[in-house]
Structures are given as structure tokens and as C-alpha cells.
Design a protein around this motif. Structure first.
Motif, PDB file in Angstrom:
ATOM      1  N   ASP A  95       0.837  -1.201   0.000  1.00  0.00           N
ATOM      2  CA  ASP A  95       0.000   0.000   0.000  1.00  0.00           C
ATOM      3  C   ASP A  95       0.872   1.252   0.000  1.00  0.00           C
ATOM      4  O   ASP A  95       2.095   1.173   0.130  1.00  0.00           O
ATOM      5  CB  ASP A  95      -0.983  -0.004   1.174  1.00  0.00           C
ATOM      6  N   CYS A  96       0.241   2.404  -0.153  1.00  0.00           N
ATOM      7  CA  CYS A  96       0.979   3.665  -0.251  1.00  0.00           C
ATOM      8  C   CYS A  96       1.734   3.989   1.030  1.00  0.00           C
ATOM      9  O   CYS A  96       2.812   4.583   0.979  1.00  0.00           O
ATOM     10  CB  CYS A  96       0.033   4.806  -0.614  1.00  0.00           C
ATOM     11  N   GLU A  97       1.184   3.601   2.172  1.00  0.00           N
ATOM     12  CA  GLU A  97       1.875   3.841   3.438  1.00  0.00           C
ATOM     13  C   GLU A  97       3.217   3.111   3.450  1.00  0.00           C
ATOM     14  O   GLU A  97       4.239   3.669   3.846  1.00  0.00           O
ATOM     15  CB  GLU A  97       1.017   3.384   4.618  1.00  0.00           C
ATOM     16  N   TRP A  98       3.238   1.866   2.982  1.00  0.00           N
ATOM     17  CA  TRP A  98       4.478   1.094   2.890  1.00  0.00           C
ATOM     18  C   TRP A  98       5.471   1.811   1.971  1.00  0.00           C
ATOM     19  O   TRP A  98       6.650   1.937   2.290  1.00  0.00           O
ATOM     20  CB  TRP A  98       4.163  -0.312   2.356  1.00  0.00           C
ATOM     21  N   LEU A  99       4.970   2.313   0.839  1.00  0.00           N
ATOM     22  CA  LEU A  99       5.836   2.983  -0.129  1.00  0.00           C
ATOM     23  C   LEU A  99       6.403   4.284   0.441  1.00  0.00           C
ATOM     24  O   LEU A  99       7.578   4.592   0.236  1.00  0.00           O
ATOM     25  CB  LEU A  99       5.068   3.257  -1.424  1.00  0.00           C
ATOM     26  N   ARG A 100       5.585   5.044   1.192  1.00  0.00           N
ATOM     27  CA  ARG A 100       6.044   6.307   1.773  1.00  0.00           C
ATOM     28  C   ARG A 100       7.207   6.097   2.743  1.00  0.00           C
ATOM     29  O   ARG A 100       8.016   6.998   2.950  1.00  0.00           O
ATOM     30  CB  ARG A 100       4.894   7.013   2.495  1.00  0.00           C
ATOM     31  N   GLU A 101       7.307   4.920   3.337  1.00  0.00           N
ATOM     32  CA  GLU A 101       8.362   4.634   4.302  1.00  0.00           C
ATOM     33  C   GLU A 101       9.691   4.280   3.628  1.00  0.00           C
ATOM     34  O   GLU A 101      10.710   4.157   4.304  1.00  0.00           O
ATOM     35  CB  GLU A 101       7.928   3.492   5.227  1.00  0.00           C
ATOM     36  N   LYS A 102       9.690   4.113   2.325  1.00  0.00           N
ATOM     37  CA  LYS A 102      10.899   3.736   1.593  1.00  0.00           C
ATOM     38  C   LYS A 102      11.703   4.979   1.228  1.00  0.00           C
ATOM     39  O   LYS A 102      11.188   6.091   1.202  1.00  0.00           O
ATOM     40  CB  LYS A 102      10.545   2.956   0.318  1.00  0.00           C
ATOM     41  N   GLY A 103      12.970   4.783   0.902  1.00  0.00           N
ATOM     42  CA  GLY A 103      13.836   5.872   0.471  1.00  0.00           C
ATOM     43  C   GLY A 103      13.456   6.353  -0.926  1.00  0.00           C
ATOM     44  O   GLY A 103      12.756   5.665  -1.674  1.00  0.00           O
ATOM     45  N   SER A 104      13.931   7.521  -1.292  1.00  0.00           N
ATOM     46  CA  SER A 104      13.539   8.131  -2.567  1.00  0.00           C
ATOM     47  C   SER A 104      13.941   7.288  -3.780  1.00  0.00           C
ATOM     48  O   SER A 104      13.203   7.224  -4.760  1.00  0.00           O
ATOM     49  CB  SER A 104      14.116   9.544  -2.698  1.00  0.00           C
TER      50      SER A 104
END
Length: 135
Positions: A95-104
Motif C-alpha cells: 500500500d501507499c503507506e508502505w511505499l512512503r516509508e521507503k527511500g527516494s
């Protein structure tokens, strides 16, 4: 017919009838002089570090473009996107929350995915995280 144990010194005069089944592990020491005429079926997931010698002509769209619809350019936190397949072929969704926690770098790579699939990709559901929303 089996491949030779020792590579040939000169290129063959006749091309092989079918492509190799094993990908090379390192780039060719003699790269092609021209780009391939056939489009790749698998997009690259790593961005090029070298600018294109043939950039697109600016602008790439007709001007002016329509403004984004207010309120629609945001992450859909109720939706999951296809990330990849497990080794057994089972798809993995995030989900997007998981993606937001990743580095750029990871976010950019995942948001750029255009894998041939009918599944929802991050770029389709995580608009804000993927950088598709205006500041």
C-alpha cells in the motif's frame, strides 16, 4: 548443437537461428552501433545516469494542458498496488503507506514500474508519493 567451450575470436559470418537462452552477466565488449529496431518487452527498472543523446522535442504535450482535478491527486490509502511476484509466482501487493516509508530511490523505481500487467501499479494509486501531484 552445444555452445563451444572457448569463445570465437571473430564474429560468425552467419547469425544464429535463435537467441541465446542464458543472459550474459556483463555488457558486451563490442556494443551495437545502432539501437535495436525491436522494442523491449521488459522495461528497465533502473534509471539511466546518462542523459539521452536524442531528447524529446519540448514540449511533449499540446499547451496548455488541463489542470488536475482538485482532490483527486492524492494517495489512495484504501488501495493496494502490485509490487512483484514471490519466487513461487504468487503476486505481492503493498500500500501507499508502505511505499512512503521507503527511500527516494526505491520510491522512484517502484513508481516508474510499467511492467506488463493488468494489476494496479504504484503510479496508479500512490499519486502523491510518486510525485504526480503539484506542490
Amino acid at each position: 548443437v552445444k555452445p563451444s567451450q572457448v569463445p570465437s575470436v571473430k564474429p560468425s559470418q552467419v547469425p544464429s537461428q535463435k537467441p541465446t537462452q542464458v543472459l550474459s552477466q556483463k555488457p558486451s565488449q563490442v556494443p551495437s552501433q545502432k539501437p535495436s529496431q525491436v522494442t523491449s518487452q521488459t522495461p528497465t527498472l533502473v534509471f539511466s545516469q546518462i542523459p539521452s543523446e536524442n531528447p524529446s522535442v519540448s514540449p511533449t504535450t499540446q499547451s496548455p494542458t488541463d489542470a488536475p482535478t482538485p482532490g483527486l491527486c492524492e494517495d489512495d490509502d484504501n488501495a493496494d498496488f502490485y509490487w512483484r511476484d514471490k519466487s513461487n509466482g504468487e503476486p505481492i501487493f503493498k500500500d501507499c503507506e508502505w511505499l512512503r516509508e521507503k527511500g527516494s530511490t526505491t520510491v522512484n523505481t517502484i513508481c516508474a514500474m510499467v511492467a506488463p500487467t493488468d494489476k494496479v501499479l504504484a503510479k496508479d494509486t500512490c499519486l502523491d508519493t510518486c510525485g504526480f501531484c503539484s506542490p
